[in-house]
Enzyme design. Sequence first.
Site, PDB file in Angstrom:
ATOM      1  N   LYS A 151      87.832  -2.069   6.456  1.00 54.50           N
ATOM      2  CA  LYS A 151      88.214  -1.592   5.133  1.00 54.50           C
ATOM      3  C   LYS A 151      89.611  -0.981   5.182  1.00 54.50           C
ATOM      4  O   LYS A 151      90.300  -1.041   6.200  1.00 54.50           O
ATOM      5  CB  LYS A 151      87.172  -0.608   4.626  1.00 54.50           C
ATOM      6  CG  LYS A 151      85.768  -1.238   4.540  1.00 54.50           C
ATOM      7  CD  LYS A 151      84.791  -0.390   3.776  1.00 54.50           C
ATOM      8  CE  LYS A 151      85.070  -0.468   2.289  1.00 54.50           C
ATOM      9  NZ  LYS A 151      84.064   0.269   1.490  1.00 54.50           N
TER      10      LYS A 151
ATOM     11  N   GLU B  31      88.427  -6.236   3.957  1.00 49.72           N
ATOM     12  CA  GLU B  31      88.768  -5.837   2.595  1.00 49.72           C
ATOM     13  C   GLU B  31      90.230  -6.162   2.300  1.00 49.72           C
ATOM     14  O   GLU B  31      91.107  -5.923   3.126  1.00 49.72           O
ATOM     15  CB  GLU B  31      88.534  -4.338   2.437  1.00 49.72           C
ATOM     16  CG  GLU B  31      88.870  -3.796   1.057  1.00 49.72           C
ATOM     17  CD  GLU B  31      88.699  -2.294   0.989  1.00 49.72           C
ATOM     18  OE1 GLU B  31      89.720  -1.580   0.952  1.00 49.72           O
ATOM     19  OE2 GLU B  31      87.548  -1.833   0.973  1.00 49.72           O
TER      20      GLU B  31
ATOM     21  N   LYS C 201      75.822   3.141   0.901  1.00 45.80           N
ATOM     22  CA  LYS C 201      75.754   4.370   0.107  1.00 45.80           C
ATOM     23  C   LYS C 201      74.290   4.679  -0.204  1.00 45.80           C
ATOM     24  O   LYS C 201      73.820   4.571  -1.332  1.00 45.80           O
ATOM     25  CB  LYS C 201      76.573   4.218  -1.168  1.00 45.80           C
ATOM     26  CG  LYS C 201      78.071   4.045  -0.879  1.00 45.80           C
ATOM     27  CD  LYS C 201      78.863   3.793  -2.145  1.00 45.80           C
ATOM     28  CE  LYS C 201      80.338   3.577  -1.835  1.00 45.80           C
ATOM     29  NZ  LYS C 201      81.126   3.273  -3.045  1.00 45.80           N
TER      30      LYS C 201
ATOM     31  N   ARG D  42      52.211  13.031  -1.182  1.00 42.89           N
ATOM     32  CA  ARG D  42      53.595  13.316  -1.545  1.00 42.89           C
ATOM     33  C   ARG D  42      54.554  12.306  -0.951  1.00 42.89           C
ATOM     34  O   ARG D  42      55.506  11.886  -1.612  1.00 42.89           O
ATOM     35  CB  ARG D  42      53.961  14.748  -1.130  1.00 42.89           C
ATOM     36  CG  ARG D  42      55.375  15.186  -1.484  1.00 42.89           C
ATOM     37  CD  ARG D  42      55.813  14.797  -2.887  1.00 42.89           C
ATOM     38  NE  ARG D  42      54.890  15.213  -3.933  1.00 42.89           N
ATOM     39  CZ  ARG D  42      54.919  14.767  -5.166  1.00 42.89           C
ATOM     40  NH1 ARG D  42      55.811  13.847  -5.527  1.00 42.89           N
ATOM     41  NH2 ARG D  42      54.067  15.204  -6.067  1.00 42.89           N
TER      42      ARG D  42
ATOM     43  N   ASP E 117      88.584  -6.176  -3.342  1.00 44.16           N
ATOM     44  CA  ASP E 117      88.232  -4.824  -3.762  1.00 44.16           C
ATOM     45  C   ASP E 117      89.114  -4.314  -4.901  1.00 44.16           C
ATOM     46  O   ASP E 117      90.339  -4.303  -4.803  1.00 44.16           O
ATOM     47  CB  ASP E 117      88.347  -3.884  -2.563  1.00 44.16           C
ATOM     48  CG  ASP E 117      87.766  -2.518  -2.852  1.00 44.16           C
ATOM     49  OD1 ASP E 117      86.595  -2.454  -3.279  1.00 44.16           O
ATOM     50  OD2 ASP E 117      88.473  -1.522  -2.650  1.00 44.16           O
TER      51      ASP E 117
END
Length: 285
Positions: free
Chosen positions: A169, A202, A137, A102, A224
């Site tokens: 950011k 950013e 992410k 698995r 961005d």
Amino acid sequence: MISKEQFDLEIDGIITNAIREDVGDGDHSSLACIPTSAIGKAKLLVKDEGIIAGIEFAKQVFAYVDANMKVETLIEDGGKVKYGDIVFYVEGASQSILKAERLVLNAMQRMSAIATKTRQFVDLLDGTGTKILDTRKTTPGIRALEKWAVKIGGGENHRFALYDMIMLKDNHIDFAGGVAKAINLTKQYLKDTNRDLKIIVEARNLEEIKEILDCGGVDRILIDNFNYQDTRKAVKLIGDQCLTESSGGINEDTVRHYAECGVDYISSGALTHSVYNMDLSLKAV
């Protein structure tokens, strides 16, 4: 990215924790009906198409579960596969194969999906000189696997985590009181703590880009959520003063247009957060 030694430790931790989670005090299904002495063989069967990934990880899993298991590899990581292909054979104690099954499938199905999506982006960028990057992410606990899969698919890894690169950011900038203040405080922090970390900042508009360039000492500017026209202006403004990266909802339909604006990198969270697992199975031979 982190060192190979640290990366290997991450992989070891993933295997140890996953086996703990799945096996616990024993695979009682196998223990109940399969003799300890039974030897078996299984094949990794593809029931989909795309880029296969996770074979080397699977070998590490098998070795962790039982050092006596042997793997015969027919297709290497990064190879194109189609329905019906056999990627490898594994032979050894039947109980050991089932104990590892698995984890091997879960990892390879997801890694192959990520590698497949990454290769799609890489192919779309062919000839532009722009590289595709992943992001943070990722699925908690298995980031190393997902970033490994991006590399197998032909992409590049962004920073691994919060500790191996400075990335200022919008929230950092706003909490610090502006772009210039955030950058200057960061440079002082690195000096005070004797750390050698690259700095990415950013920018939300062309004015912020000018502020960043005036401060100096930045390795890359993250352009961005700019449109194509403003991205081209940003690239021209930055010139060779630092590297450039586009981000913000870039997908398969828009990625080449952003690359043609002249950026060095394009980052996409979709490489890891928007994939459907490749259909694979481990079948007894």
